[in-house]
Scaffold this motif. Structure first.
Motif, short mmCIF file in Angstrom:
data_model
loop_
_atom_site.label_atom_id
_atom_site.label_comp_id
_atom_site.label_asym_id
_atom_site.label_seq_id
_atom_site.Cartn_x
_atom_site.Cartn_y
_atom_site.Cartn_z
N TYR A 351 4.01 -39.70 10.31
CA TYR A 351 3.05 -40.51 9.58
C TYR A 351 3.61 -41.89 9.18
CZ TYR A 351 -0.46 -41.89 6.19
OH TYR A 351 -1.43 -42.59 5.51
N LEU A 352 4.81 -41.94 8.63
CA LEU A 352 5.36 -43.22 8.19
C LEU A 352 5.54 -44.17 9.37
CD1 LEU A 352 8.04 -42.02 5.60
CD2 LEU A 352 5.69 -42.77 5.18
N LYS A 353 5.95 -43.62 10.52
CA LYS A 353 6.10 -44.45 11.71
C LYS A 353 4.75 -44.91 12.22
CE LYS A 353 8.62 -46.22 15.08
NZ LYS A 353 9.63 -47.26 14.84
N ASP A 354 3.76 -44.01 12.24
CA ASP A 354 2.43 -44.38 12.70
C ASP A 354 1.85 -45.52 11.88
OD1 ASP A 354 2.54 -42.46 14.65
OD2 ASP A 354 1.32 -41.00 13.57
N MET A 355 2.01 -45.44 10.56
CA MET A 355 1.41 -46.43 9.66
C MET A 355 2.33 -47.61 9.38
SD MET A 355 -1.65 -45.53 8.92
CE MET A 355 -1.91 -46.64 7.54
N ASP A 356 3.53 -47.61 9.94
CA ASP A 356 4.49 -48.70 9.75
C ASP A 356 4.76 -48.92 8.26
OD1 ASP A 356 6.26 -50.61 10.65
OD2 ASP A 356 4.78 -52.21 10.72
#
Length: 768
Positions: A351-356
């Motif tokens: 999630y954190l990577k997807d949402m930057d």
């Protein structure tokens, strides 16, 4: 979009303009004309209430006196006029008005200052005009062709300025800029408005027909704009809007609303309106107390699983409901105790990577609750830890190992530590006591409780010849209770374990100094000897919860205990030796180097077994060291390394260097690590290079390109991109492009583009 106090900010100077007026005319003035003038006359109006009163009148408060000087001064009793000429200076508190001529008509109740009038406000703003007229008992002010330089360097000018008796103010045909510019030329940007009104009761500033101009070219128009006055520190309203795009959400717009709940509490609502994922809720809550503060921020979305490049997104465990919450709080309970909470939650590994979002590159998230006590030479803490694995690369490459790591992640509740350092005696010796306890629980049912006490005695000593000694004696005592600990397959241990571990150590240094007219060099040999028994650490009975990550480098080779935690003892006797060298220039420049090696008197050291991947039982360690070089402003280098003791091949290498001037420079970083399956992380070989080229094309323009590359087999570019930047005293423009070579095949890895423009004092907009 947030517009900081642009045109309105200039009113900080002119709002208090009528502070230079009188409330009442002089009663019974004497008709007098100065014929034999002294070079400088001064006048205190006496029974005049004030020549320059404040705009914000407070009758109950004593008005500051005003002082008035001029080269010439005269009074006309018949016409009730007071005149002053030549270097007229009126001061009232910290405010000062300077002009060539000033006259006061008592019958008409008019005060006029004209001729190079300069009003310097108490807050540092400076107003320039040729004429200021004050009337209606000095409650009304009229100014034509006014110019203001604000204390932050920004400027405003207007055709007319009127302050009414209601304390409302109005400017017509006003312009504002934060840029420097030459006379006769247009500033880089400016704001023009047909009319600007200040609402004294509502503390609002309203604009009619506002136009943003860049190099005198209109680029944006709004018929009406309103925002709080400069006196308002906090008020609910819209802030800067962000635009952006990434491979997960697609394009998005992110408006931001600030809700001022109270003077010490606020809420920021910042949802994402995306093309691929619908609405993503986002926000931040902040509250400040007298003894502490709390800050919480997070996002939430519902993912329908569409648009994943025709690959089953469930393979990568993207749940329907996704989100994150970061909570940070601190509170001072009293003069000694401080409570801290750092809680980090995320719904899934991607999630954190997807949402930057922040912490997107962390392999796990750590949540911590602690109570700390500080008093003199005593320190105590009670803590609890919770971990969540977020290594998306491990999840994508080896899901089985990822699941195994999840079940072995610890929860530590409680962790307690107390440390006391005694006063030193006449010889400089002192005692240190450390008591620590920890309870560790894992999902695989393994648990352990530890109680540790370390008592030590230390004596620093410097001989008459400049030798520096440090003598240390310590005794470490451990008591463990272990349940369901499995060191080997089908070999489980439950029970209580105790151990005692003594150590003796001595450190010796002898610095040699050589000074010249231009530099100073220091050469310092270092020897550290440690005497300790051989101990197998009871590894079949005591789990390793805090000493699994073992590093052997220049930072710990001279340490008495090279383990990071308590669960493993650095057993066996050894001697470590090294050489420090440094050179310092009298004007600039510093260069230093360090190299060291260790000799183990036993070939059964647990620490060296954990360090050596090949199982080498040689008693000599590898060479470790570092080099730092900054001989001038064109080179800044920091290099750390570990060399094989026999072949001198690199086992570990870490480099960071910047070379060049502002007109063109290169920054590079490189890291190399050999594989180590003995470590907790079973580290694979790592060769990674980062290089960036930056050039300052002109005074204001610069360009930068970068690339991060995996140099191992089947590696390649991990990320690359660039930025074009313009920045001067009042404007910042940035254009950037980047590309992540994402591990997750469900997402595109196309280029992402962004821009930022920011006007000084106005705000701006950015894309992320």
């Amino acid at each position: 979009m947030k517009f900081s106090l642009w045109i309105a900010a200039a009113f900080c100077a002119v709002m208090a303009l009528p502070a230079a007026a009188a409330n009442e005319p002089v009663a019974g003035a004497i008709v007098r004309k100065e014929t034999d003038m002294t070079p400088k006359a001064s006048f205190n109006p006496g029974n005049m209430t004030d020549i320059m009163p404040s705009l914000d009148e407070k009758p109950k408060e004593k008005e500051p006196e005003i002082y008035f000087t001029a080269d010439e001064m005269e009074t006309d009793e018949v016409n009730s006029i007071i005149k002053a000429r030549g270097n007229v200076i009126v001061t009232r508190g910290k405010m000062e008005l300077v002009c060539d001529e000033l006259w006061y008509d008592q019958k008409k109740d008019i005060v006029v200052a004209e001729g190079n009038a300069v009003l310097t406000e108490a807050d540092g703003n400076v107003l320039y005009t040729d004429k200021i007229t004050l009337s209606e008992k000095m409650k009304r002010a009229d100014v034509n062709k006014v110019k203001v330089i604000m204390r932050d360097g920004s400027r405003i000018w207007a055709d007319t300025f009127v302050k009414k008796t209601s304390d409302n103010k109005q400017m017509r045909h006003a312009s504002y800029t934060a840029c420097n510019w030459c006379e006769g030329k247009s500033p880089l940007w400016q704001i023009d408005a047909r009319k600007v009104n200040y609402d004294a009761e509502g503390l609002n500033i309203n604009y009619n027909d506002a136009v943003l101009r860049i190099k005198n070219i209109p680029v944006m128009y709004t018929p009406f704009l309103s925002h709080p006055a400069p006196e308002v520190k906090r008020r609910s309203g819209l802030l800067m809007t962000s635009l952006g795009s990434n491979s997960y959400t697609g394009q998005y717009i992110q408006p931001t609303y600030f809700w001022n709940i109270s003077d010490h509490t606020d809420l920021i609502l910042s949802p994402y309106f995306t093309t691929d994922r619908g609405i993503v809720l986002g926000g931040q809550y902040r509250q400040y107390f007298y003894n502490g503060e709390i800050k919480a921020e997070g996002t939430y979305l519902e993912d329908d699983g569409k648009d994943y490049n025709d690959i089953d997104y469930k393979t990568f465990n993207r749940p329907k409901r996704r989100g994150n919450l970061f909570l940070d709080a601190r509170y001072e309970l009293n003069d000694y105790w401080v409570a801290n909470l750092d809680w980090n939650y995320v719904s899934d590994v991607f999630y954190l990577k997807d949402m930057d979002l922040p912490l997107r590159d962390e392999p796990w998230l750590t949540s911590k609750l602690s109570f700390e006590r500080f008093e003199g030479r005593d320190y105590a803490t009670i803590e609890g830890y919770y971990y969540k694995l977020t290594s998306y690369s491990l999840k994508a490459s080896n899901s089985a190992e990822y699941e195994n790591r999840i079940h072995s992640l610890p929860t530590v509740v409680p962790y307690m530590e107390y440390e006391h350092i005694s006063d030193s005696n006449d010889y400089g010796a002192y005692f240190k006591t450390n008591i620590s306890t920890a309870s560790v629980y894992r999902e695989n049912d393994e648990e352990s409780q530890r109680l540790t006490m370390i008592n030590s005695w230390e004596l620093p000593y410097t001989s008459d010849y400049g030798e520096q000694y440090k003598f240390v004696a310590s005794l470490k005592s451990d008591l463990y209770y272990v349940n369901d600990y499995m060191y080997r397959e089908n070999s489980e241990y439950d029970g209580t374990v105790g151990r005692v571990f003594p150590q003796l150590g001595v450190e010796w240094r002898l610095p040699f100094v050589r000074a010249t007219d231009t530099s100073r060099q220091i050469l310092e040999p270092v020897v550290v000897a440690v005497l300790a028994p051989e101990n197998d650490n009871d590894i079949e009975k005591i789990p390793n919860a805090d000493s699994a990550d073992v590093e052997f480098d220049d930072t710990n080779i001279l340490s008495l205990d090279r383990y990071a935690g308590y669960d493993r003892n650095d057993d066996g006797s050894r001697i470590s030796y090294g050489l420090n060298w440094s050179s310092y220039g009298n004007i600039l420049g510093r260069t230093s180097a360090f190299i060291a090696q260790s000799y183990q008197f036993s070939n059964n050291s647990s620490f060296m077994r954990a360090v050596n991947e090949d199982g080498d039982d040689d008693r000599f360690s590898d060479y470790v060291g570092r080099i730092y070089a900054s001989p001038n402003k064109y080179l800044d280098l920091n290099y750390r390394y570990r060399l094989d003791k026999d072949s001198l091949e690199l086992e570990y290498s870490e480099l960071g260097a910047k070379v060049g001037a502002d007109i063109f420079n290169v920054y590079t970083s490189y890291i190399y690590m050999q594989p180590n399956q003995n470590s907790y992380y079973r580290a694979q070989e790592r060769k990674e290079l980062y290089i960036s080229l930056r050039s300052k094309l002109t005074k204001d323009w610069s360009i930068m390109v970068y690339d991060r590359i995996d140099l191992t087999d089947n590696g390649g570019s991990l990320e690359h991109g660039g930025q074009l930047l313009y920045e001067d005293e009042c404007l910042k423009l940035a254009f950037e492009a980047k590309k992540y070579n994402y591990d997750d095949p469900t997402l595109d890895d196309d280029y992402e583009f962004g821009f930022t423009f920011f006007f000084k004092t106005l705000g701006g907009m950015e894309s992320i």
